[in-house]
Write a protein that holds these residues in place. Sequence first.
Motif, PDB file in Angstrom:
ATOM      1  N   GLN A   1       0.861  -1.359   0.068  1.00 39.83           N
ATOM      2  CA  GLN A   1       0.159   0.004   0.016  1.00 39.83           C
ATOM      3  C   GLN A   1       0.853   1.386   0.045  1.00 39.83           C
ATOM      4  O   GLN A   1       1.447   1.716   1.150  1.00 39.83           O
ATOM      5  CB  GLN A   1      -0.929  -0.094   1.247  1.00 39.83           C
TER       6      GLN A   1
ATOM      7  N   LEU B   1      -4.402  11.305  -4.855  1.00 46.97           N
ATOM      8  CA  LEU B   1      -4.441  10.329  -3.822  1.00 46.97           C
ATOM      9  C   LEU B   1      -3.304  10.076  -3.030  1.00 46.97           C
ATOM     10  O   LEU B   1      -2.339  10.620  -3.196  1.00 46.97           O
ATOM     11  CB  LEU B   1      -4.989   8.912  -4.425  1.00 46.97           C
TER      12      LEU B   1
ATOM     13  N   ARG C   1      -2.773   0.581  -3.525  1.00 49.14           N
ATOM     14  CA  ARG C   1      -2.491  -0.538  -3.169  1.00 49.14           C
ATOM     15  C   ARG C   1      -2.127  -1.350  -4.289  1.00 49.14           C
ATOM     16  O   ARG C   1      -2.922  -1.370  -5.500  1.00 49.14           O
ATOM     17  CB  ARG C   1      -3.816  -1.047  -2.563  1.00 49.14           C
TER      18      ARG C   1
ATOM     19  N   ASP D   1      -4.781  -2.383   3.423  1.00 45.86           N
ATOM     20  CA  ASP D   1      -5.925  -3.024   3.625  1.00 45.86           C
ATOM     21  C   ASP D   1      -6.371  -4.159   2.855  1.00 45.86           C
ATOM     22  O   ASP D   1      -6.468  -3.991   1.555  1.00 45.86           O
ATOM     23  CB  ASP D   1      -6.657  -1.836   3.377  1.00 45.86           C
TER      24      ASP D   1
ATOM     25  N   SER E   1     -17.219  -2.539 -11.508  1.00 41.42           N
ATOM     26  CA  SER E   1     -17.894  -2.277 -10.231  1.00 41.42           C
ATOM     27  C   SER E   1     -17.109  -3.361  -9.182  1.00 41.42           C
ATOM     28  O   SER E   1     -16.712  -4.400  -9.515  1.00 41.42           O
ATOM     29  CB  SER E   1     -19.469  -2.459 -10.086  1.00 41.42           C
TER      30      SER E   1
ATOM     31  N   ASP F   1     -20.589  -1.157  -6.256  1.00 43.29           N
ATOM     32  CA  ASP F   1     -20.058  -0.015  -6.130  1.00 43.29           C
ATOM     33  C   ASP F   1     -19.069   0.395  -7.527  1.00 43.29           C
ATOM     34  O   ASP F   1     -18.485  -0.546  -7.790  1.00 43.29           O
ATOM     35  CB  ASP F   1     -19.545   0.406  -4.851  1.00 43.29           C
TER      36      ASP F   1
ATOM     37  N   PRO G   1     -15.645   1.509  -8.737  1.00 45.66           N
ATOM     38  CA  PRO G   1     -14.395   1.003  -8.385  1.00 45.66           C
ATOM     39  C   PRO G   1     -13.645   2.134  -7.510  1.00 45.66           C
ATOM     40  O   PRO G   1     -13.848   3.314  -8.116  1.00 45.66           O
ATOM     41  CB  PRO G   1     -13.761   0.464  -9.402  1.00 45.66           C
ATOM     42  N   PRO G   2     -12.753   2.015  -6.764  1.00 44.75           N
ATOM     43  CA  PRO G   2     -11.903   3.362  -6.070  1.00 44.75           C
ATOM     44  C   PRO G   2     -11.111   3.518  -7.205  1.00 44.75           C
ATOM     45  O   PRO G   2     -10.648   2.986  -8.275  1.00 44.75           O
ATOM     46  CB  PRO G   2     -10.986   2.304  -5.035  1.00 44.75           C
ATOM     47  N   PRO G   3     -10.585   5.029  -6.867  1.00 47.62           N
ATOM     48  CA  PRO G   3      -9.733   5.367  -8.035  1.00 47.62           C
ATOM     49  C   PRO G   3      -8.761   4.807  -8.600  1.00 47.62           C
ATOM     50  O   PRO G   3      -8.482   4.705  -9.824  1.00 47.62           O
ATOM     51  CB  PRO G   3      -9.205   6.925  -7.473  1.00 47.62           C
ATOM     52  N   GLU G   4      -7.729   4.130  -7.892  1.00 40.90           N
ATOM     53  CA  GLU G   4      -6.780   3.342  -8.505  1.00 40.90           C
ATOM     54  C   GLU G   4      -7.135   2.116  -9.111  1.00 40.90           C
ATOM     55  O   GLU G   4      -6.240   1.532 -10.006  1.00 40.90           O
ATOM     56  CB  GLU G   4      -5.931   2.934  -7.264  1.00 40.90           C
TER      57      GLU G   4
ATOM     58  N   GLU H   1     -10.477  -8.278  -3.055  1.00 42.86           N
ATOM     59  CA  GLU H   1     -10.966  -8.629  -1.546  1.00 42.86           C
ATOM     60  C   GLU H   1     -11.742  -9.736  -1.662  1.00 42.86           C
ATOM     61  O   GLU H   1     -12.617  -9.730  -2.265  1.00 42.86           O
ATOM     62  CB  GLU H   1     -11.318  -7.037  -1.184  1.00 42.86           C
TER      63      GLU H   1
ATOM     64  N   TYR I   1     -16.026  -8.627  -8.284  1.00 35.71           N
ATOM     65  CA  TYR I   1     -15.338  -7.708  -9.392  1.00 35.71           C
ATOM     66  C   TYR I   1     -15.998  -7.933 -10.716  1.00 35.71           C
ATOM     67  O   TYR I   1     -15.684  -9.072 -11.151  1.00 35.71           O
ATOM     68  CB  TYR I   1     -13.878  -7.917  -9.512  1.00 35.71           C
TER      69      TYR I   1
END
Length: 503
Positions: free
Chosen positions: A258, A282, A286, A313, A422, A426, A428-431, A442, A447
Amino acid sequence: MRRTTAGLAGALAVALVASGCALGSGASVSAVTEQEFANELAIPPLAESRVVDGVRTFTLTAQEGTTSFAPATPEGVETRTWGFDGSHLGPTLRAERGERVAVEVTNGLDEPTSVHWHGMHLPAAMDGGPHQEVAPGETWRPTWEIDQPAATLWYHPHPHGATEEHVYRGLAGLFLLDDDASRAADLPQTYGVDDVPVIVQDKAFDDAGQLRLDDSGREPGTLGGTVTANGTVGAFHEVTTERVRLRLLNGSTARTYQLGFEDRDMQLVATDGGLLDQPLTLEQVRLAPGERAEVVVTLQPGDTTRLHSFEADLGDVVVPFAMGGNDAFDVLELRAADELAPSPEPAWEPSVHAPDDALHEADATVTRTFELDDRRINGRRMDMERIDEVVTVGSTEVWEVRSIAPMPHSFHVHDVQFRVLSVDGDAPPPELAGPKDTVYLEPNRTYRLLMRFEDYTDPHVPYMFHCHMLRHEDEGMMGQLVVVEPGDEDAVGRVEHAGHAGH
Ligand code: C2O
Ligand code: CU
Ligand code: CU
């Protein structure tokens, strides 16, 4: 869920045993040794090439050698390592979109290996997977046209069942692609100066200073207590410009990092398969094994700061500390000179090819689901003779991928760059917003990945998809897909091994 309670308890026990007494001594104690940052960061040399009949031709030789990892190993100790054209890691290959390239890959080891072009869109027979093994003393000559956006790709061996060992011993390098958009971009571009490759890997050493491949049965594979950047322990890089671009590659076999800075933000400019639509500010990114990120960092004259790996994480994994989730450590020190040359604010125009490269969910005609558990995908272990998925050329597909046990996995698909649509419904996070070929899963989250298989049909030579935690891959968490012409689905079944073909 197929895994029995006993199975899960067993995995937990193994993880606990493997982690020693870390529970009692406080789970937040990092298992990675802090180093002094006194060694200049090694920069992998740019590979030489010659253009023969319009083909940019490189040579790479996998070979044995020795390398010093002082101060992680005693002064004077030479560690036995493997490298391409040297004792450890390999040169950086670089080519331009539209160019035809060829690589003469010679195996100077005592055992079969292969060289896979991770992230590259190319014919399956050129892919360098387990079906294109190169016997000792032989030379393999793949050739293909670079036909994808500028990106930070990499290459590494992929011999069936031995990928972890070959990468861990040091066989890995970068393959940079350029295009009109990347050349015109307002981004640091001077290789090794303000455009800096950073291959992050962890190593474990025995008392004699030799590489130790953890065979304790520990769940994620080997988590080394020494972290290296381009093979350098305790690395620093002298910065002479206001901004520096770091091309980060997680080249580890098991560890997820991370990465970020404790005292500043960074701008994410590219993911695995190339530039984002725009820079994203950011704090941390990760990276699971196999993933890349390009970040731009701003420095003040005289500044010193360190690229840090925060406690990762890992999501809902069992005993996170046994997976390296509680390890926090510095990776690379950046030392800014007292005067810095100006650097532009990161910006770029979309590639002229962008409309063709774009993926549209509305085009998807096929949905496949993949469940990862134990060392299996959809309940099956890798079988070199079995084709798991048959894809009709030209189709856009959605792959729904889920790890159904509380273990970390890093999912990679050959041949394509995908978009993460997604994560559990949701955004996806920016990365994960840019083009990707590898993604950390995760546990217990779905995914949805959007990808298109554009061309290069071959009913007999498969591409791989697998977990990029290389012990998981070696132990069977891999499957095979072929891309065929419409109507050719029946021709599938006989797998051709192009390997051992030699000259
Ligand atoms: Cu990075 Cu199948 O590989
Ligand atoms: Cu790959
Ligand atoms: Cu895995």
